[in-house]
Enzyme design. Structure first.
Site, short mmCIF file in Angstrom:
data_model
loop_
_atom_site.label_atom_id
_atom_site.label_comp_id
_atom_site.label_asym_id
_atom_site.label_seq_id
_atom_site.Cartn_x
_atom_site.Cartn_y
_atom_site.Cartn_z
N LYS A 111 0.83 -1.21 0.00
CA LYS A 111 0.00 0.00 0.00
C LYS A 111 0.87 1.27 0.00
CE LYS A 111 -2.32 -1.45 3.65
NZ LYS A 111 -1.90 -2.88 3.71
N GLU A 281 9.77 -10.51 -0.74
CA GLU A 281 11.01 -9.74 -0.69
C GLU A 281 11.95 -10.33 0.35
OE1 GLU A 281 13.95 -7.00 0.63
OE2 GLU A 281 12.22 -7.58 1.86
N HIS A 332 4.28 -38.56 13.17
CA HIS A 332 3.21 -37.56 13.04
C HIS A 332 3.21 -36.93 11.65
CE1 HIS A 332 0.52 -34.48 14.95
NE2 HIS A 332 0.95 -33.77 13.92
N GLU A 333 4.39 -36.49 11.19
CA GLU A 333 4.46 -35.82 9.89
C GLU A 333 4.25 -36.81 8.75
OE1 GLU A 333 4.32 -32.73 9.97
OE2 GLU A 333 4.81 -32.52 12.09
N HIS A 336 0.52 -37.17 8.27
CA HIS A 336 -0.01 -36.02 7.51
C HIS A 336 0.25 -36.20 6.02
CE1 HIS A 336 -1.37 -33.52 10.74
NE2 HIS A 336 -0.18 -33.30 11.27
N ASP A 407 -3.39 -28.98 15.48
CA ASP A 407 -4.13 -29.64 14.39
C ASP A 407 -5.60 -29.78 14.75
OD1 ASP A 407 -1.77 -29.93 13.00
OD2 ASP A 407 -1.35 -31.93 13.81
#
Length: 488
Positions: A111, A281, A332-333, A336, A407
């Site tokens: 902006k 950036e 866990h991953e 997923h 989660d």
């Protein structure tokens, strides 16, 4: 010079009175009290004669060509600015000039850059300030600063021989909040009233034509008097860039950087869903820093991949989990990732058990497109992916851990979104008037249904799950391509 002379005369007078037997203690006390009050008033800005906002001197001008990913906002802004450039024609046709343009959108979307480019486009003096600079606890100070702001803009334009001045007010929601919300302090209202008066006084035939451009990410907080026609006549939405917009921004921020032959900006644009211009950036800058640390003369794709993870999650942590915790994170991953690949093949971008920020590990997805609408199937699949980590822990290790708390919260939020949009067994309902118990049962029904679905899928592929876990423990990070080779 006058202050030093006056101070010297005062000290000489006190010394003369003291030598002639007068008691100068009261005078010393009054002088100390006066000096203290003067210091307090100066520190609070009450005795400041001028309020001088930012006036960039010899700063490189920004054009619309230097801003990527905001084609629609630039087009809308340019159309509004054409009224300023062609003032002779609009005066002939009796058109009222635009007085204000409001830029709204999330932080980091450009902006301020758009406001600077607007000043260059109209050959105007650029005066920038922040809404918080006008708010004081003392009555009248904010209104005085608003008057001084417009006066400074006109004076700066005349000094530089320009006929246009652009005043940019960032975070205008601080200055322009709804009147009456600060009942115990009317200074806010007085400052806003002065801004309204100044904007009403802008005319097309002034020696200096002043345009007010303001930015905020909370337009709902603004006073309605600011948004009516005749003040802020245009509201320009500056949204997060889409995939093509992210590609344009990446090209802009890497044009002065040596890129390796393996760098694919198209792939990076695809993987940075939800990134703002400021994030992109920072991504390009962090990739260059990583290349410098390695002593590389060019920036490679692996540097950008590492930078994406750093911008999203933070720096790597020195603290290492224990072997038992590391295995649980890998399970866990892996859960997923397997379910994500089931519901949307090719969606896994990378898997890692390297601790970053607040996360001990994570699985990153790559959406093929930027979705604007979500179907029931899509939301159910998202819930399934979120629950897969905890279910995998339960199947392989026999219990769950606190690592799945985030989660579960996100899964419940998606389930509530399904209820609001008539995608649950309740059908079309008014979510606001829904009884709490009924809402709870509907959310629980969605979550348990997807949990059973995930449990069936992972139970049938337990050996495959262990295979991915062992690969993760060995390499700590595997890419989406490596993961798909493992499970194919």
């Amino acid at each position: 010079m006058a202050k030093e002379v006056g101070l010297g005369l005062a000290l000489a007078g006190l010394l003369f009175m003291y030598l002639n037997g007068y008691d100068v203690t009261p005078l010393l006390f009054l002088g100390a009290a006066g000096a203290g009050l003067y210091y307090i008033a100066r520190s609070r800005g009450l005795l400041a004669r001028h309020f001088v906002p930012e006036q960039p001197v010899n700063q490189q001008e920004v054009s619309f060509a230097d801003i990527g990913g905001q084609a629609s906002a630039i087009q809308e802004l340019r159309e509004a600015l054409d009224f300023i450039k062609n003032y002779h024609q609009i005066k002939k046709l009796g058109i009222r000039p635009l007085k204000g343009i409001l830029l709204t959108g999330p932080p980091g979307t450009g902006k301020t850059l758009l406001a600077r480019a607007a000043a260059s486009y109209t050959d105007a003096v650029f005066i920038a300030c922040n809404g918080s600079e006008f708010i004081e606890v003392y009555a009248g100070v904010g209104a005085q600063r608003v008057r001084r702001l417009f006066q400074t803009a006109r004076e700066a334009a005349l000094r530089q021989g320009k006929k246009n001045a652009l005043i940019f007010i960032d975070e205008i929601d601080i200055l322009g909040a709804r009147r009456g919300t600060n009942a115990s302090h009317h200074e806010y209202d007085q400052t806003l009233n002065q801004l309204l008066v100044e904007m009403d006084g802008l005319k097309v035939d002034d020696r200096v034509r002043v345009l007010v451009v303001a930015a905020t990410n909370r337009p709902d907080m603004l006073d309605p008097a600011l948004l009516r026609p005749g003040r802020f006549d245009r509201l320009v939405r500056v949204d997060l860039p889409d995939r093509q917009g992210r590609l344009e921004i990446l090209r802009l921020h890497t044009r002065n950087k040596p890129l390796g032959d393996d760098v694919s900006l198209e792939e990076l644009a695809k993987e940075t869903f939800g990134f703002s211009g400021a994030h992109l950036e920072s991504l390009a800058n962090e990739a260059a820093i990583l290349a410098m640390r390695e002593g590389s003369e060019v920036i490679c794709q692996r540097h950008f991949q590492e930078a994406v993870e750093k911008v999203m999650m933070g720096e790597r942590l020195d603290r290492r989990p224990s072997a038992e915790e590391l295995r649980r994170v890998a399970v866990h991953e892996a859960g997923h990732a397997l379910v994500s690949e089931l519901v949307k093949p090719g969606s896994v971008s990378s898997l890692t058990i390297t601790p970053r920020g607040q996360a001990l590990g994570y699985m990153r997805q790559v959406p093929e497109d930027d979705p604007y609408l979500h179907t029931r199937e899509y939301l159910e699949n998202q819930v399934a992916v979120m629950l897969a980590g905890a279910v995998a822990e339960e199947l392989v290790l026999g219990s769950r851990s606190t690592g799945a708390g985030g989660d579960f919260q996100e899964a419940a939020r998606v389930a509530e979104q399904m209820i609001k949009n008539g995608m649950s067994s309740l059908g079309v309902v008014d979510a606001e008037s829904l009884p709490r118990g009924l809402r709870y049962r509907a959310i629980t029904e969605i979550l348990r249904g997807q949990e059973e679905r995930v449990r069936r899928f992972l139970s049938e592929r337990k050996e495959l799950l262990e295979k991915v876990v062992e690969a993760l423990l060995e390499k700590e990070r595997i890419s989406g391509e490596e993961f798909r080779r493992l499970v194919s």
